[in-house]
Design a protein around this motif. Structure first.
Motif: not given
Length: 411
Positions: A222-233, A271-281
């Motif tokens: 996850s740490e190597t990815g970036i947040v995909i705003k569209e998915i996060l939204d 990127d998906l893992l990072m986006s999901y981690t952002e969502h969870v937190t």
């Protein structure tokens, strides 16, 4: 044989009593069965309890069991019943081996959450795999399982159950969060509910990234990815998050509503893992803010109190997730509380050991403030050992003595 209750001047003062219980927990992340052997010491009159974890292990599922549990919801009636019995044998054997291999001599009961296959409380049903009578065949102590059905019958969610034990064993904490397959929150003396999917999703993504992995170790992918705003939204816009508690989640909802948003054909797993981690937190932080508002509204906090948030469960070992969460909580005026690794890993199994004990002692173990049911309840199905043993009579004797003392105090 040990005495079920240990106390000097027990009948005259009902001081302190001690019990020894094994708790079993199998979560939606399919990492295995957590087994926790613990001592619970309490004052019955005040219903104040302390715990001591004595031994704890995780028995990992092999590939065969993982496959069976993943596909269980697709089974027809007879095949599901067969698996229910087979898993009952598996739990019974697993506990029996644990007790024998660890040399456990003092044991009053065993309690198991089972493995959730269906959870549709709004439709009036929930089902946890693992036949209790079958498991009890292997044991010399009473076996308690099936903790959810009574609460669902009372109109409740039947989940989450962990906050029902936190209110006794972790009563110094206003907010407790458990990061399992599904993340849930317990707010002291108020409520508990499921927040969002957690390890259930991240484990699936990690396994797609590398079939040798069962989870994202320390959140390194996850740490190597970036947040995909569209998915996060899209994740943040899920209708579940608009619903007020009490509320609960299950694997079927996650498969239908969450996983389709995480399109692996168009996006990289990091990127998906990072986006999901952002969502969870984000969801965890929002839940803590709502909890603080509720505590203030009920006048349960001194103004300007800095709240400590206790975080446990497998997700608490994800260092990347915890770093993100800690930063967001600090920004909102919270402190993330550090606890020992054994408590982090085995708190759910510990609590089911305690809920099973309360069932046998005829004490409320599921509260309507958590689940939204019509009433508090003493929940759990009690299965006696295959042969008469003293542990059964000790519990009966304890309840008789307790009742006799009450009658004496009323005369």
């Amino acid at each position: 044989m040990m005495s079920l209750f240990r106390s000097h001047n027990f009948r005259s003062g009902w001081k302190m009593v001690s019990f020894y219980t094994v708790g079993c927990m199998s979560g939606s992340s399919l990492d295995g069965i957590d087994l926790c052997y613990a001592e619970f010491t309490g004052a019955i009159v005040t219903d104040k309890w302390q715990y001591r974890i004595l031994k704890a292990i995780t028995v990992s599922y092999d590939s065969d069991w993982k496959s069976k549990l993943r596909s269980a919801k697709e089974l027809m009636g007879e095949d599901l019943i067969k698996l229910h019995l087979e898993y009952g044998h598996f739990i019974g054997k697993t506990v029996k081996d644990f007790v024998e291999q660890e040399g456990i001599k003092n044991l009053d009961c065993v309690a198991s959450h089972g493995h959730t296959i269906f959870h549709q409380p709004n439709l009036g049903y929930t089902f946890q795999l693992g036949d209790g009578e079958t498991s009890a065949y292997y044991l010399k102590q009473p076996f308690v399982c099936n903790f959810r059905n009574k609460d669902v019958a009372l109109g409740g969610q039947g989940a989450p159950l962990v906050p029902n034990g936190e209110k006794f064993l972790f009563n110094d904490n206003e907010i407790c969060i458990n990061l399992g397959g599904i993340a849930n929150i317990g707010v002291k003396d108020l409520q508990g509910y499921d927040i969002c999917p957690c390890n259930y999703v991240s484990n699936k993504l990690a396994a797609i990234h590398d079939p040798k992995l069962e989870y994202d170790p320390n959140g390194e992918i996850s740490e190597t990815g970036i947040v995909i705003k569209e998915i996060l939204d899209k994740l943040d816009a899920l209708h579940f998050y608009e619903q007020p508690p009490p509320k609960s989640l299950d694997g079927e909802w996650i498969e239908a509503e969450v996983l389709p948003i995480l399109d692996i054909s168009q996006n990289s797993i990091p990127d998906l893992l990072m986006s999901y981690t952002e969502h969870v937190t984000n969801r965890l932080t929002e839940a803590c803010k709502l909890a603080r508002d509720s505590l203030h509204a009920e006048n349960k906090l001194i103004p300007e109190t800095v709240l400590k948030v206790l975080v446990t469960g497998g997700g608490a070992f994800n260092k990347h997730l915890i770093r993100l969460l800690e930063g967001k909580l600090q920004d909102q005026g919270f402190i993330l509380e550090q606890v020992d690794e054994v408590t982090i890993a085995f708190k759910e199994a510990l609590i089911f050991a305690f809920l099973g004990l309360r069932c046998l002692l005829n004490q409320t173990n599921v509260f309507h403030s958590v689940t939204g049911s019509k009433a508090d309840s003493v929940s759990g199905s009690i299965h006696r050992p295959a042969h008469y043993v003293n542990s059964d009579s000790r519990i009966i004797r304890y309840l008789l003595e307790k009742n006799k003392d009450r009658q004496t105090s009323c005369t």
